[in-house]
Design a protein around this motif. Structure first.
Motif, short mmCIF file in Angstrom:
data_model
loop_
_atom_site.label_atom_id
_atom_site.label_comp_id
_atom_site.label_asym_id
_atom_site.label_seq_id
_atom_site.Cartn_x
_atom_site.Cartn_y
_atom_site.Cartn_z
N GLN A 123 50.61 121.76 7.71
CA GLN A 123 51.54 121.19 8.69
C GLN A 123 51.60 119.68 8.48
N TYR A 124 52.80 119.14 8.44
CA TYR A 124 53.03 117.72 8.19
C TYR A 124 53.59 117.10 9.47
N LEU A 125 52.81 116.22 10.10
CA LEU A 125 53.16 115.66 11.39
C LEU A 125 53.53 114.19 11.25
N THR A 126 54.71 113.82 11.72
CA THR A 126 55.13 112.42 11.78
C THR A 126 55.92 112.22 13.07
N GLN A 127 56.18 110.97 13.40
CA GLN A 127 57.01 110.70 14.57
C GLN A 127 58.50 110.93 14.31
N ASN A 128 58.85 111.32 13.10
CA ASN A 128 60.21 111.79 12.84
C ASN A 128 60.42 113.20 13.38
N ASP A 129 59.34 113.89 13.69
CA ASP A 129 59.41 115.23 14.25
C ASP A 129 59.85 115.12 15.71
N ALA A 130 60.88 115.86 16.08
CA ALA A 130 61.41 115.78 17.45
C ALA A 130 60.37 116.19 18.49
N GLY A 131 59.36 116.95 18.09
CA GLY A 131 58.35 117.39 19.04
C GLY A 131 57.24 116.39 19.28
N ILE A 132 57.25 115.26 18.55
CA ILE A 132 56.20 114.25 18.69
C ILE A 132 56.81 112.99 19.31
N PRO A 133 56.23 112.47 20.38
CA PRO A 133 56.82 111.34 21.10
C PRO A 133 57.05 110.12 20.23
N GLY A 134 58.09 109.36 20.58
CA GLY A 134 58.39 108.13 19.88
C GLY A 134 59.26 108.36 18.66
N LYS A 135 59.34 107.33 17.85
CA LYS A 135 60.14 107.36 16.64
C LYS A 135 59.37 106.64 15.55
N ALA A 136 59.39 107.18 14.35
CA ALA A 136 58.65 106.56 13.24
C ALA A 136 59.14 105.13 13.03
N ASN A 137 58.22 104.18 13.13
CA ASN A 137 58.54 102.77 12.98
C ASN A 137 57.79 102.17 11.80
N TYR A 138 58.30 101.06 11.32
CA TYR A 138 57.65 100.33 10.23
C TYR A 138 56.24 99.94 10.63
N GLU A 139 55.27 100.37 9.81
CA GLU A 139 53.85 100.07 10.00
C GLU A 139 53.35 100.44 11.40
N ALA A 140 53.79 101.61 11.89
CA ALA A 140 53.27 102.14 13.16
C ALA A 140 51.93 102.83 12.96
N TYR A 141 51.64 103.25 11.73
CA TYR A 141 50.35 103.85 11.38
C TYR A 141 49.97 105.01 12.29
#
Length: 524
Positions: A123-141
């Motif tokens: 399973q590959y989890l990022t904040q680009n996933d609609a089910g994970i809060p927020g939005k993938a940002n530059y250097e959000a780590y």
């Protein structure tokens, strides 16, 4: 608009990368006249489901029977089981790029199959996933610190991660029969407030444990904060049952004007049923010789509903810490990768636990390459340093063993052996007897490839034989792709046959992104 030049803060390293926080004032002006639209939702969106892993097997799996009557050594971290099927799972933080966000960060989750040390689903989890809060940002780590505990008490292990998008925070992904399926951001978290730490908001750390001894898993996120202790059980909206203060560690010395905040570790080192907190820092003044650098370790214990520093516990400087009962007395011991002075950076020091706290009973011991039984010669360069540690019972004798990774991960490190060293516990504590060294070349990888082999290590029984198996990550770089290996534990130690190899492209299939799998550690 010059975003890069807009209120840039001093760059700081995190996991081998650099991170900047950018104030978006101009962007705020641009959207000030828009009308907010609220869209009603029937419930939280689901996280993308796991898929089949891309793995391979090196060598023939060892044959043997399960260890009988082996007890779990005190202090070893519990295995994660996100889907409740009884087969342990793994979660590795990855500090690399994600789609549309350089260094946005991700988490690689591998679900155990019950077939030896095999891994069934990824399973590959990022904040680009609609089910994970927020939005993938530059250097959000996202995924820079990952911990695995049952935070809501429903019987499924949950996964919590630090994130640095708008501000430092914590996201919890809930376990379920389908694995990690829903996620929420913990509301109202505070950052650290330590006067002698450099840019602490950019170097926040997360750790899990039972700090108040009530049987529920807690989180610590925020040294020096009045609500840095987040007490379990957590509700499904992410709220802790209560919060408590976490004291800011005292300045180790008057001449330390500033230091990096490097890690948090938890474990019950006095046998009272509550975990203690260890905070690691690093001072590296310009022009200072490496053996003169400071690596202070602060020890905090439960006091008045929170955590306070113990004035009578003095611990050696260390770059990494783990907890486990290596001498079988029922009390967890503190295992350190020592620093400062002329001590070898490829040594392991044990500060034995006692009812009065670590170091108050049995004398501390240090094991290095000159100790009888430890393979290999003492390295003649400072780059062969042990930077990752974990404990677990590899051979099933009831004593915690220690694994230590030496990845040569510094940017200008000398090329040389990258190894994981196994040291065995026993009735006399940690010794060199039966010690073992493994490098990537022993298990089908590239030997001495400067691929950061050993940057993260984890000991957990993946195949149910009551012996801990070793997961070792090599986050890779721009030229070498990320990989992780699972080595079976046996009565003789770690096996180099029947090794499961997990590739980074099992999670990020395009191969175009720098996954840096394991750079954020392996959840425990």
């Amino acid at each position: 608009m010059d975003v890069e030049g807009n209120a840039r803060r001093t760059p700081r390293k995190r996991g081998g990368k650099r991170r900047w926080v950018v104030a978006g004032g101009a962007a705020v002006v641009a959207v000030a006249g828009t009308v907010a639209v609220v869209v009603a939702k029937s419930g939280p969106e689901a996280i993308a489901a796991p898929r089949t892993c891309h793995t391979s097997v090196h060598g023939t799996a060892p044959s043997g029977t399960a260890a009988k009557g082996a007890r779990t050594p005190a202090g070893t971290a519990p295995a994660a089981n996100f889907d409740g099927d009884g087969h342990p799972d793994l979660a590795m933080g990855a500090l690399g790029d994600v789609e549309n966000a350089g260094a946005g960060g991700s988490i690689a989750v591998a679900y155990g199959s019950g077939d030896g040390t095999g891994l069934a689903r990824c399973q590959y989890l990022t904040q680009n996933d609609a089910g994970i809060p927020g939005k993938a940002n530059y250097e959000a780590y996202f995924g820079s610190d990952v911990v695995a505990r049952d935070l809501d008490g429903d019987g499924y292990t949950d996964l919590a991660s630090a994130v640095f998008d708008d501000e430092p925070g914590v996201i919890v992904m809930w376990g379920s029969p389908d694995g990690l399926k829903e996620a929420v951001r913990v509301p109202g978290t505070d950052g650290s407030h330590v006067s002698w730490v450099l840019d602490q908001a950019l170097e926040e750390h997360l750790v899990a444990g039972d700090f108040d001894g009530d049987g529920h898993a807690d989180l610590v996120f925020g040294l020096g904060s009045g609500k840095g202790l987040l007490k379990g059980p957590f509700t499904r909206d992410g709220a802790p049952a209560a919060t408590g203060p976490v004291a800011a560690p005292s300045r180790p010395s008057k001449d330390i004007t500033s230091a990096n905040y490097s890690d948090l570790v938890a474990g019950d080192l006095d046998g009272d049923g509550s975990d203690e907190l260890l905070a690691l820092h690093h001072e590296e003044p310009l022009g200072t010789a490496e053996f003169e650098e400071r690596w202070p370790v602060s020890y905090l214990h439960a006091r008045r509903g929170g955590l306070a520093q113990a004035a009578d516990i003095d611990l050696p400087d260390a770059a990494a810490v783990a907890v486990g009962d290596v001498d079988g007395d029922g009390l967890a011991d503190l295992v350190l990768s020592p620093r400062r002075g002329k001590v070898s950076h490829s040594a392991v020091t044990v500060v034995y636990g006692s009812e009065e706290g670590p170091g108050k009973g049995k004398r501390s011991a240090t094991i290095d390459r000159d100790t009888p039984g430890v393979p290999g010669e003492e390295p003649q360069d400072e780059d062969a340093a042990l930077v990752s540690l974990d404990t677990g019972d590899v051979n099933g004798d009831g004593y915690a063993d220690v694994v230590a990774g030496s990845p040569r991960s510094k940017a200008y490190a000398k090329t040389g052996p990258e190894q994981v060293l196994l040291l065995r516990g026993g009735p006399n504590g940690l010794t060199g007897e039966g010690a073992q060294a493994v490098d990537a070349g022993d298990i089908g990888g590239r030997k001495s490839a400067r691929a950061t082999f050993g940057m993260a290590v984890r000991l957990v029984d993946m195949d149910g034989d009551h012996r801990a198996d070793l997961t070792v990550a090599a986050p890779g770089d721009n030229k070498v792709r990320s990989a992780a290996w699972v080595l079976p534990g046996t009565a003789e130690g770690l096996s180099t046959g029947g090794v499961t190899r997990l590739y980074g492209d099992a999670f990020e299939p395009t191969g175009k992104l720098r996954l840096y799998m394991g750079g954020g550690g392996i959840a425990r």
